[in-house]
Design an enzyme around this catalytic site. Structure first.
Site, PDB file in Angstrom:
ATOM      1  N   GLU A  48       0.808  -1.219  -0.034  1.00 45.70           N
ATOM      2  CA  GLU A  48       0.108  -0.199   0.021  1.00 45.70           C
ATOM      3  C   GLU A  48       0.860   1.323  -0.302  1.00 45.70           C
ATOM      4  O   GLU A  48       0.459   2.286   0.577  1.00 45.70           O
ATOM      5  CB  GLU A  48      -1.041  -0.066   1.316  1.00 45.70           C
ATOM      6  CG  GLU A  48      -2.266  -1.160   1.266  1.00 45.70           C
ATOM      7  CD  GLU A  48      -3.233  -0.942   2.197  1.00 45.70           C
ATOM      8  OE1 GLU A  48      -3.793   0.040   2.025  1.00 45.70           O
ATOM      9  OE2 GLU A  48      -3.450  -1.981   2.959  1.00 45.70           O
ATOM     10  N   THR A  53      -0.535   2.010  -8.078  1.00 45.53           N
ATOM     11  CA  THR A  53      -0.945   3.016  -8.692  1.00 45.53           C
ATOM     12  C   THR A  53      -0.275   3.892  -9.587  1.00 45.53           C
ATOM     13  O   THR A  53      -0.593   4.226 -10.805  1.00 45.53           O
ATOM     14  CB  THR A  53      -1.196   4.209  -7.383  1.00 45.53           C
ATOM     15  OG1 THR A  53      -2.251   3.652  -6.622  1.00 45.53           O
ATOM     16  CG2 THR A  53      -1.984   5.508  -7.949  1.00 45.53           C
ATOM     17  N   ARG A 182      -7.989  -0.150  -4.386  1.00 45.81           N
ATOM     18  CA  ARG A 182      -7.020  -0.977  -3.935  1.00 45.81           C
ATOM     19  C   ARG A 182      -7.033  -2.192  -4.280  1.00 45.81           C
ATOM     20  O   ARG A 182      -8.054  -3.115  -3.835  1.00 45.81           O
ATOM     21  CB  ARG A 182      -7.016  -0.639  -2.287  1.00 45.81           C
ATOM     22  CG  ARG A 182      -6.233  -1.835  -1.405  1.00 45.81           C
ATOM     23  CD  ARG A 182      -4.541  -1.603  -1.689  1.00 45.81           C
ATOM     24  NE  ARG A 182      -4.154  -2.659  -0.789  1.00 45.81           N
ATOM     25  CZ  ARG A 182      -2.933  -3.193  -1.114  1.00 45.81           C
ATOM     26  NH1 ARG A 182      -2.011  -2.656  -2.196  1.00 45.81           N
ATOM     27  NH2 ARG A 182      -2.215  -4.039  -0.325  1.00 45.81           N
ATOM     28  N   ASP A 204       5.911  -4.165 -11.167  1.00 41.91           N
ATOM     29  CA  ASP A 204       5.209  -4.009  -9.839  1.00 41.91           C
ATOM     30  C   ASP A 204       5.369  -5.291  -9.144  1.00 41.91           C
ATOM     31  O   ASP A 204       4.806  -6.330  -9.760  1.00 41.91           O
ATOM     32  CB  ASP A 204       3.735  -3.391 -10.126  1.00 41.91           C
ATOM     33  CG  ASP A 204       2.938  -3.426  -8.768  1.00 41.91           C
ATOM     34  OD1 ASP A 204       4.008  -3.164  -7.709  1.00 41.91           O
ATOM     35  OD2 ASP A 204       1.906  -3.333  -8.892  1.00 41.91           O
ATOM     36  N   GLN A 208       4.328  -7.766   0.016  1.00 41.65           N
ATOM     37  CA  GLN A 208       4.464  -8.441   1.306  1.00 41.65           C
ATOM     38  C   GLN A 208       5.712  -9.432   1.399  1.00 41.65           C
ATOM     39  O   GLN A 208       6.255  -9.732   0.358  1.00 41.65           O
ATOM     40  CB  GLN A 208       3.151  -9.038   1.582  1.00 41.65           C
ATOM     41  CG  GLN A 208       1.930  -8.307   1.613  1.00 41.65           C
ATOM     42  CD  GLN A 208       1.626  -7.467   0.542  1.00 41.65           C
ATOM     43  OE1 GLN A 208       1.796  -7.807  -0.634  1.00 41.65           O
ATOM     44  NE2 GLN A 208       0.948  -6.302   0.619  1.00 41.65           N
TER      45      GLN A 208
END
Length: 235
Positions: A48, A53, A182, A204, A208
């Protein structure tokens, strides 16, 4: 005593070799231009932090953007975001000791746990109307004003402010909607684009820890690493 210019006479074989060498050099130059190296860009950062984005923005700005099918495919994710955002705020209200301004909304909020998308991945109109009603409650708004004290997706306020638009059965997400949605990145997503005749491949990868083994090989031949950090993480 002066020295006159020295002239070298090339044999036919030497002249032929020079011509051949020149042709080879020209061919190599043309191949180099045609096969110009692709600049690999690797996005890194915590979950996040905005990596996905940036990928969406590059896709919109430097390629043909999202197709109609792509946009429709984001509908179920958008609905899930709406539900998760309202649930997160309601849970935070309890932790922060905040109450609903309308007691009826407090009773209605108890039904959030039972809400689930249908077989098409979408929420019902009734569910969306409930989320909209709760979002406009004064207590919910007061809690959102303290969103730096709990975890909430950055795009939550934009999506919830536009929930009335999403209630239409034929609704198709716009580019701005997609940018605010999201979606957790799993594995590797890459976007190829060209800017000023230079080819780029933007990667991308999952932020995690359990996703890192899937993207570690992306470091091979990477020419630049862009590390992303979410400004929302700073109060």
């Amino acid at each position: 005593m002066g020295v006159g210019p020295c002239c070298t006479t090339l044999s036919d074989a030497e002249r032929s070799a020079n011509v051949q060498s020149h042709r080879i050099t020209q061919a190599l130059r043309q191949d180099f231009v045609k096969q110009a190296p692709i600049i690999k860009l690797l996005l890194l950062g915590a979950g996040e932090s905005g990596k996905s984005t940036i990928v969406k923005q590059m896709k919109i700005i430097h390629t043909s953007g999202f197709s109609s099918d792509d946009c429709i495919g984001f509908r179920h994710v958008l609905h899930t975001n709406l539900l998760e955002s309202v649930r997160a705020i309601v849970e935070a209200m309890d932790i922060l000791g905040l109450e609903f301004s309308d007691l009826e909304n407090e009773a209605l909020s108890a039904g959030l746990a039972k809400i689930a998308p249908g077989s098409d991945g979408l929420l019902s109109l009734q569910d969306l109307e409930l989320l909209e009603r709760l979002w406009h409650d004064g207590g919910m708004q007061a809690c959102f004003g303290r969103s730096c004290e709990f975890h909430l997706s950055d795009g939550a306020s934009y999506l919830l402010d536009n929930i009335n638009r999403y209630k239409s059965k034929d609704f198709v997400p716009r580019e701005q909607d997609i940018l605010h949605i999201r979606v957790e990145t799993k594995g590797i997503i890459e976007v190829d684009f060209t800017y000023k005749e230079t080819k780029f491949t933007l990667y991308d990868v999952g932020g995690q820890r359990n996703q890192r083994r899937k993207w570690i090989h992306c470091f091979d031949n990477v020419m630049a690493i862009i590390f992303c950090a979410a400004l929302s993480g700073y109060d």
